[in-house]
Enzyme design. Structure first.
Site, mmCIF file in Angstrom:
data_model
loop_
_atom_site.group_PDB
_atom_site.id
_atom_site.type_symbol
_atom_site.label_atom_id
_atom_site.label_comp_id
_atom_site.label_asym_id
_atom_site.label_seq_id
_atom_site.Cartn_x
_atom_site.Cartn_y
_atom_site.Cartn_z
ATOM 1 N N GLU A 1 0.659 0.360 9.824
ATOM 2 C CA GLU A 1 -0.815 0.160 9.847
ATOM 3 C C GLU A 1 -1.500 1.324 10.552
ATOM 4 O OE1 GLU A 1 -2.421 -3.810 10.364
ATOM 5 O OE2 GLU A 1 -0.450 -4.639 9.843
ATOM 6 N N LEU B 1 0.834 -1.204 0.000
ATOM 7 C CA LEU B 1 0.000 0.000 0.000
ATOM 8 C C LEU B 1 0.875 1.263 0.000
ATOM 9 C CD1 LEU B 1 -2.990 1.083 0.377
ATOM 10 C CD2 LEU B 1 -2.540 1.062 2.837
ATOM 11 N N SER C 1 0.382 6.276 15.405
ATOM 12 C CA SER C 1 -0.429 6.597 16.590
ATOM 13 C C SER C 1 -1.253 7.870 16.389
ATOM 14 C CB SER C 1 0.486 6.771 17.802
ATOM 15 O OG SER C 1 1.125 5.551 18.074
HETATM 16 C C1 LIG Z 1 8.727 -1.789 9.832
HETATM 17 C C2 LIG Z 1 7.687 -1.282 8.894
HETATM 18 C C3 LIG Z 1 6.905 -2.190 8.184
HETATM 19 C C4 LIG Z 1 5.946 -1.726 7.279
HETATM 20 N N1 LIG Z 1 5.241 -2.630 6.516
HETATM 21 C C5 LIG Z 1 4.384 -2.174 5.568
HETATM 22 C C6 LIG Z 1 3.719 -3.085 4.678
HETATM 23 O O1 LIG Z 1 3.863 -4.311 4.772
HETATM 24 N N2 LIG Z 1 2.912 -2.574 3.698
HETATM 25 C C7 LIG Z 1 2.729 -1.241 3.549
HETATM 26 O O2 LIG Z 1 2.002 -0.860 2.647
HETATM 27 N N3 LIG Z 1 3.335 -0.348 4.362
HETATM 28 C C8 LIG Z 1 4.160 -0.785 5.368
HETATM 29 N N4 LIG Z 1 4.804 0.105 6.199
HETATM 30 C C9 LIG Z 1 4.616 1.542 5.971
HETATM 31 C C10 LIG Z 1 3.835 2.210 7.078
HETATM 32 O O3 LIG Z 1 2.473 1.869 7.003
HETATM 33 C C11 LIG Z 1 4.103 3.725 6.961
HETATM 34 O O4 LIG Z 1 5.445 3.922 7.363
HETATM 35 C C12 LIG Z 1 3.154 4.524 7.829
HETATM 36 O O5 LIG Z 1 1.863 4.507 7.290
HETATM 37 C C13 LIG Z 1 3.622 5.985 7.955
HETATM 38 O O6 LIG Z 1 3.867 6.507 6.684
HETATM 39 P P1 LIG Z 1 5.240 7.294 6.402
HETATM 40 O O7 LIG Z 1 6.390 6.436 6.837
HETATM 41 O O8 LIG Z 1 5.204 7.743 4.996
HETATM 42 O O9 LIG Z 1 5.205 8.529 7.376
HETATM 43 P P2 LIG Z 1 4.367 9.883 7.147
HETATM 44 O O10 LIG Z 1 3.084 9.611 6.469
HETATM 45 O O11 LIG Z 1 5.299 10.875 6.554
HETATM 46 O O12 LIG Z 1 4.048 10.291 8.642
HETATM 47 C C14 LIG Z 1 5.105 10.694 9.522
HETATM 48 C C15 LIG Z 1 4.506 10.992 10.875
HETATM 49 O O13 LIG Z 1 3.591 12.059 10.780
HETATM 50 C C16 LIG Z 1 2.611 11.934 11.793
HETATM 51 N N5 LIG Z 1 1.272 12.037 11.176
HETATM 52 C C17 LIG Z 1 0.843 11.391 10.077
HETATM 53 N N6 LIG Z 1 -0.454 11.710 9.821
HETATM 54 C C18 LIG Z 1 -0.826 12.576 10.795
HETATM 55 C C19 LIG Z 1 -2.036 13.277 11.073
HETATM 56 N N7 LIG Z 1 -3.139 13.115 10.311
HETATM 57 N N8 LIG Z 1 -2.065 14.098 12.147
HETATM 58 C C20 LIG Z 1 -0.970 14.254 12.919
HETATM 59 N N9 LIG Z 1 0.214 13.609 12.712
HETATM 60 C C21 LIG Z 1 0.276 12.792 11.661
HETATM 61 C C22 LIG Z 1 2.844 10.578 12.452
HETATM 62 O O14 LIG Z 1 3.574 10.757 13.660
HETATM 63 C C23 LIG Z 1 3.698 9.848 11.466
HETATM 64 O O15 LIG Z 1 4.512 8.860 12.071
HETATM 65 C C24 LIG Z 1 5.743 -0.338 7.131
HETATM 66 C C25 LIG Z 1 6.508 0.566 7.880
HETATM 67 C C26 LIG Z 1 7.473 0.105 8.744
HETATM 68 C C27 LIG Z 1 8.276 1.096 9.533
#
Ligand SMILES: Cc1cc2nc3c(=O)[nH]c(=O)nc-3n(C[C@H](O)[C@H](O)[C@H](O)COP(=O)(O)OP(=O)(O)OC[C@H]3O[C@@H](n4cnc5c(N)ncnc54)[C@H](O)[C@@H]3O)c2cc1C
Length: 388
Positions: free
Chosen positions: A367, A130, A370
């Protein structure tokens, strides 16, 4: 011995209690000394072992039984148990469900028969693709495209942070098909790993290693029949899959926290400080009380969400978000206290509480981070209030 009293709560029936006992006995016998030095090979071996033992049948619906459903409480019991014994075993189990969740919930009979027969037996590994470099939390901002060309779709773009990336046999891949802007223009496809145009662009290393990769799709052609559900339903399908599996992430966090509490109980009983067992120091008892309370409160939220889903609730977004937010956050704190109670041993490489300290962190990010869970809880709480 981990506290089992929660199994007497009204969320469970005798089949769940028997499952918990069997899973714990199996995990104690099979997962005592899992080698984490080569995560790819270990994960493949764990999937084979979990399949052979029959546990993977819980991760997806039975293609031979149209009435079969995923029982979320069973998934949570298994994840809690496996996480308590070994983080990689929990990961291997969970990915077989997350990677095929869209097929279980929305697949055709043919798609189910082809793939779930293999993944439920541990004969194929699956992944859920995703996230993208520019759309993790903001799923609707997805850039990857799937363009219709006769009886095929052509995939172009990138996915990142894909668990099991590099070792999966099949990926469920979300892409923009463009029926509408934003969330309403996404669809989901089954993409076998050997499809020409799908490349593992980069392997990613994280604090608690597990197979993880960035994928590149270039002119990657798949039959139109590989679509799960209908065009434009991708976002809804992704959220439905997460609605089932989010509570299970919370269950894994609960398993890590329970292990940290158990390790701490042994430590404070055995270690003498100032001429008496550590457990007699009231400040230490304060930590133990906080940890026990966090574990029980997390378990209540986890199994409430799972029970509600199993009762047939269409969506449990609020309850699953509460469980994931609370259980992952509290597990982080429980494990931190366990590290503190272990003194220098707590930060020693290879010690169980040191590995739990690394294992728990990513669960507060993937997923739905927080902060995103808080947004879900607040929105639904506001929507449910009468405003009076
Ligand atoms: C070990 C690991 C395994 C994973 N496995 C999968 C997988 O199998 N398949 C898959 O598709 N993805 C996977 N992911 C991706 C994961 O779902 C994303 O890392 C996650 O959704 C956050 O997206 P991002 O890293 O782009 O951070 P960003 O979207 O840039 O977000 C960064 C931070 O911003 C803050 N934030 C985000 N939205 C908001 C909001 N609305 N309001 C306030 N604060 C907010 C949060 O603190 C967040 O951590 C994995 C990630 C990790 C680290």
């Amino acid at each position: 011995m981990a506290d089992r009293s929660f199994l007497d709560w009204p969320f469970f029936d005798d089949a769940h209690r028997a499952l918990a006992d069997r899973a714990d006995r199996w995990a104690a016998a099979e997962l005592a000394d899992v080698d984490h030095s080569n995560v790819d090979e270990t994960c493949k071996a764990l999937v084979a072992a979990l399949g052979e033992a029959g546990w993977l049948r819980l991760t997806a619906v039975d293609p031979a039984d149209p009435a079969s459903r995923i029982d979320v409480r069973s998934l949570c019991i298994l994840r809690e148990t496996l996480a308590r014994h070994d983080g990689l075993a929990d990961f291997a189990f969970a990915m077989q469900g997350l990677g095929t969740g869209a097929i279980s919930l929305f697949g055709t009979q043919e798609q189910k028969s082809r793939w779930l027969t293999l993944t439920r037996a541990g004969k194929a590994l699956s992944a859920f693709a995703l996230s993208e470099p520019a759309s993790g939390s903001d799923v609707a901002n997805m850039a990857m495209t799937a363009t219709r060309d006769g009886q095929a779709y052509v995939l172009d773009g990138e996915k990142t942070w894909i668990s099991n990336g590099g070792i999966a046999d099949v990926y469920t891949v979300f892409a923009r098909t463009g029926e509408a802007p934003g969330a309403k223009g996404l669809s989901v496809f089954i993409v076998p790993a050997d499809t020409p145009g799908l490349e593992i662009a980069e392997r990613l290393e994280v604090v608690a290693p597990h197979p993880l990769a960035r994928l590149k799709f270039s002119d990657c052609r798949i039959p139109a029949s590989a679509m799960i559900g209908k065009p434009g339903e991708g976002f809804r399908i992704a959220m439905s899959v997460l609605d089932v599996f989010r509570s299970t992430v919370a269950a894994a966090a609960l398993g890590f926290a329970r292990r940290a509490l158990d390790e701490s109980l042994s430590r404070v009983r055995e270690r003498e400080l100032f001429g008496a067992p550590m457990s007699e120091l009231q400040m230490v008892q304060g930590h133990i009380a906080d940890m026990a309370l966090d574990v029980d409160a997390s378990a209540l939220l986890v199994y409430r969400a799972a029970w509600l889903k199993d009762q047939g609730a269409a969506r449990v977004s609020r309850e699953a978000a509460m469980a994931k937010l609370y259980a992952t956050d509290r597990a982080q704190d429980v494990i931190d206290k366990a590290v503190q109670l272990h003194g220098g041993d707590g930060v020693r490489k290879g010690h169980i509480v040191e590995s739990l300290y690394r294992e728990i962190r990513a669960l507060r990010i993937y997923e739905g981070a927080s902060d995103v869970q808080k947004v879900v809880i607040a929105r639904q709480t506001l929507a449910n209030s009468t405003g009076g």
